[in-house]
Structure formats: C-alpha cells, structure tokens
Design an enzyme around this catalytic site. Structure first.
Site, PDB file in Angstrom:
ATOM      1  CB  THR A 129     -97.626 -71.318  -2.610  1.00  0.00           C
ATOM      2  OG1 THR A 129     -98.998 -71.397  -3.026  1.00  0.00           O
ATOM      3  CG2 THR A 129     -97.109 -72.707  -2.296  1.00  0.00           C
TER       4      THR A 129
ATOM      5  CB  CYS B  59     -68.293 -42.883  -6.488  1.00  0.00           C
ATOM      6  SG  CYS B  59     -67.549 -41.708  -7.633  1.00  0.00           S
TER       7      CYS B  59
ATOM      8  N   GLY C 170     -85.001 -59.256   4.379  1.00  0.00           N
ATOM      9  CA  GLY C 170     -85.016 -58.490   5.609  1.00  0.00           C
ATOM     10  C   GLY C 170     -85.770 -57.193   5.444  1.00  0.00           C
TER      11      GLY C 170
ATOM     12  CG  ASN D 169     -75.721 -51.486   8.018  1.00  0.00           C
ATOM     13  OD1 ASN D 169     -76.579 -51.038   8.784  1.00  0.00           O
ATOM     14  ND2 ASN D 169     -75.262 -50.801   6.992  1.00  0.00           N
TER      15      ASN D 169
ATOM     16  CG  HIS E 115     -78.404 -61.798   2.153  1.00  0.00           C
ATOM     17  ND1 HIS E 115     -77.371 -60.964   1.800  1.00  0.00           N
ATOM     18  CD2 HIS E 115     -79.398 -60.998   2.585  1.00  0.00           C
ATOM     19  CE1 HIS E 115     -77.723 -59.707   1.999  1.00  0.00           C
ATOM     20  NE2 HIS E 115     -78.944 -59.700   2.473  1.00  0.00           N
TER      21      HIS E 115
END
Length: 407
Positions: free
Chosen positions: A254, A342, A87, A168, A218
């Site tokens: 390809t 974090c 993406g 998201n 995904h």
C-alpha cells in the site's frame, strides 16, 4: 491535493543558532511547504488509495497528482513514475530488475567507479548471485567517463549501462546524453542515478535517453524514505517487491500517500526554483565562497573535479597542509563533509577521489561544501571565515568515531 502554498523559506541555512549548513548533498532540510502539504494525508485523508469507497478518493487523487509532478520535473510521463522507499531502492529496481528481466544467461552491465555505493554494491551482488559480468570504466582526473571508452566496452551481451548524472562528492556532470545514445545503438538500456541532479539542474529523461532514472526525495527538501524511479513506457523490469499491483506491479505494498505527496510537492517547488534562476544564484554563491578561500589562503586551495561541468551547488576543495577532518574539527560552526572516513584510527581517502587519481594527501584534505535553497551570502561569508581560521590553526589527527558520511 492543494496547490503549492507561497511561503518564504527561513533566511538561515541551518536551525537558528546552529552551525552554517553546507551539506545539502548529504541531505536537505524538509521545506515547510512540503511538510504542510503532506500533513492532511497523515490524518484526515487516511484511506487506502486502492479502496473504491469515499475514503480512498482523496488519497488516490493526491497520489496521481504527486506522480504527475515528479514526472514533470524529470521530463517523463506520469505513468512512468514508480514510487520507492529510497534512492538506493530505486537503483536496485533499475539494476536488478533489468538484469533479471533480460533473459540472458550471463548478461553484462557497464558502469563507472564513482557511482553511489547502492549501484556498485548491487552490481557486486548480481555478479555473485547471478553471474552477471560487470565492466567498470575508468574516469579521468575530473571524474568523467570518456564516451569512447564506453563505445569500446559495449558488446551484444550488454543489457544495461548505469552512469550517474551528477557525482555526490564533486558535483561532476557526466555526458549522459552521449553515453545513453551509445548504449541505445548497441541495444542496451541506460540507467541514470539522478539523485543529486534532480531539482538542481534541468533534467529531461526522454531527451537524455535515460530509460531508467532515479530521484531521491531527501535531496529535494522532502523527507527521507521516499524516492522514485522513471521506468520508460514499455519496459518491464523484474519487480523489487512482489504482491499486489501497486506501482505498476513493480513495487507491491500500500502506497505511502503522505510521502508521495511530499515528493510531488518538493518536485513542483524545485521546478519553480529552476524556472526562477536558482542554479545561477547558487553557482554565484559557490564561486564566491571559492574565491574567498582562494584569496585568503593563496596557493593552498585545490579544486577537486571539473571547474565548469558540475552542479551549481557543489564545491569540493583540498587545502594544502590541512586535512579535511581537522578543518571541520577546528570549525564547529560549519556543517560539511570530508573526503575521507576514519576506521579504527586510520583515515581512508574517498574512493571517488581515489578513482580520479588524486594522491592520498589531497584526497584526505578534501572538503565537500554543498549549498542549498536556504544558503545566504552571510552563510558563505561565515563559512569562509571559519575555514580560513581553521586552515591556519588545524592540527592533523583522526578524531574518535567515523567521519561524516558522503552521499
């Protein structure tokens, strides 16, 4: 390529014996039907789809069918679908390709601050390397763009507006059709990152007015490493990879037929789910989870993002007095994401939640719970029990290592 084989998904959301999986906005498990469809193109049908001999025939047909299936899912024509490796790459092709093909000395692009980093970082690079002017519109407390602000920002130098379909983290659904219509009236193209939305809500790129639209495999129960960009017929962005004429000359190399077949199969399965009422089922489970938490933790659960205008799969909440990372640390039987990361012992709130105006404590307390095809009522009950228990016992602190990444 064979048709979609009926196969009932496993009943549990995660691997047998593993944590309940409520992190589908981060990635989805590969559907067994998708894996089965792609397998022949890893072995027997190995030929190059550009080859004119026997071994290229089956891959060439499979590639065409996969393209048609992706197009059908998002309301496009097969010839408008360009396969990419992610993406993020599709977003790069849309943004960089449009800007470089515009022919303007200092073109302007308009976006908003809760976009995926692949959009925001690409625009920063275009500003640095090509002098592109970037306007970042503010969002409201639900993370939504006010169309009036876009209308005021557009000018004759604006070549592209890029606004995602669904966020998201919060699932917030932007008013894409209205924003795209404004862009069109000012002669600008419209790009929509639909990675989170495709397959979870009905999408029609043509009806929405999205000249360019991103789909990520995904997020659709296909493997990582395959995505697509809808490029409206007649547009000619600058290629993202130069070389041969594959993918309409926009992405040389390809083609990976097996992964394209996987995405095409995933798109067909998603279309069937949408027709079968999956969004309503998942929204009911999402709301059931919210109610369970709210009733067990009265007055402590805060919804982040819009109550109505959001993905049916996404629940983003903060629990007063319980940082998100501490909740998940105290609930190892649940796999989900937090609203912070974090860094060297310092918790930093999500830029998305910060842009929405959430204060530091609430943003650090955020949890993103995202449901998927395999999520069951039992998963929701288990997750609720785990979080309620964790909220009553969690201790503040920053565990070692980075927090879960949020797409």
């Amino acid at each position: 390529m064979t048709g979609v084989t009926p196969l009932r998904p496993p009943p549990q959301s995660g691997p047998a014996g593993g944590p309940v999986y409520l992190d589908h906005n981060a990635t989805t498990p590969v559907d067994p039907r998708v894996a089965a469809a792609m397998e022949p193109y890893l072995t027997g049908h190995f030929g190059n789809p550009s080859s004119g001999h026997h071994y290229g025939e089956a891959p060439r047909r499979a590639l065409a069918e996969a393209r048609a299936r992706v197009a059908a899912l998002v309301g496009a024509r097969p010839g408008e679908v360009v396969f990419t490796g992610s993406g993020s790459e599709a977003n790069l092709l849309a943004l960089r390709g449009t800007v470089l093909a515009s022919g303007r000395d200092r073109p302007r692009v308009v976006t908003q601050p809760t976009e995926h980093p692949s959009v925001l970082e690409t625009l920063r690079a275009l500003r640095r390397l090509h002098g592109v002017r970037v306007t970042v519109l503010p969002v409201d407390g639900d993370g939504l763009v006010d169309p009036a602000r876009l209308a005021a920002a557009l000018d004759e130098d604006t070549v592209l507006v890029s606004v995602m379909a669904a966020n998201n983290e919060t699932g917030a659904l932007q008013p894409v059709a209205e924003l795209a219509a404004l862009a069109r009236r000012h002669g600008a193209l419209f790009h929509c990152d639909a990675a989170q939305a495709a397959g979870r809500i009905p999408l029609d790129a043509t009806a929405l007015g999205a000249d360019l639209l991103t789909v990520a495999g995904h997020k659709l129960y296909a493997p990582k490493g395959i995505a697509a960009l809808r490029v409206r017929a007649g547009l000619r962005p600058e290629p993202v990879v130069y070389g041969g004429g594959q993918e309409g000359g926009l992405r040389a190399g390809t083609e990976n037929v097996a992964l394209a077949v996987a995405l095409g199969t995933a798109a067909a399965l998603a279309a069937a789910d949408l027709a079968d009422g999956a969004p309503g089922r998942l929204a009911a489970l999402r709301d059931r989870l919210h109610r369970r938490l709210d009733s067990a933790l009265p007055g402590r659960v805060r919804l982040n993002g819009p109550a109505e205008r959001r993905l049916p799969t996404t629940l983003n909440i903060s629990v007063d007095g319980a940082p998100g990372h501490a909740l998940l640390a105290a609930a190892p039987g649940l796999a989900a994401s937090t609203g912070s990361a974090c860094h060297d012992g310092d918790r930093r709130p999500s830029p998305v939640l910060t842009a929405m105006g959430l204060d530091g404590d609430r943003a650090l307390g955020a949890l993103r719970l995202s449901l998927g095809r395999r999520t069951t009522p039992a998963d929701v009950e288990t997750a609720a029990d785990l979080l309620v228990g964790a909220a009553r016992s969690a201790r503040a602190g920053c565990p070692h290592g980075p927090g879960p990444a949020v797409w």
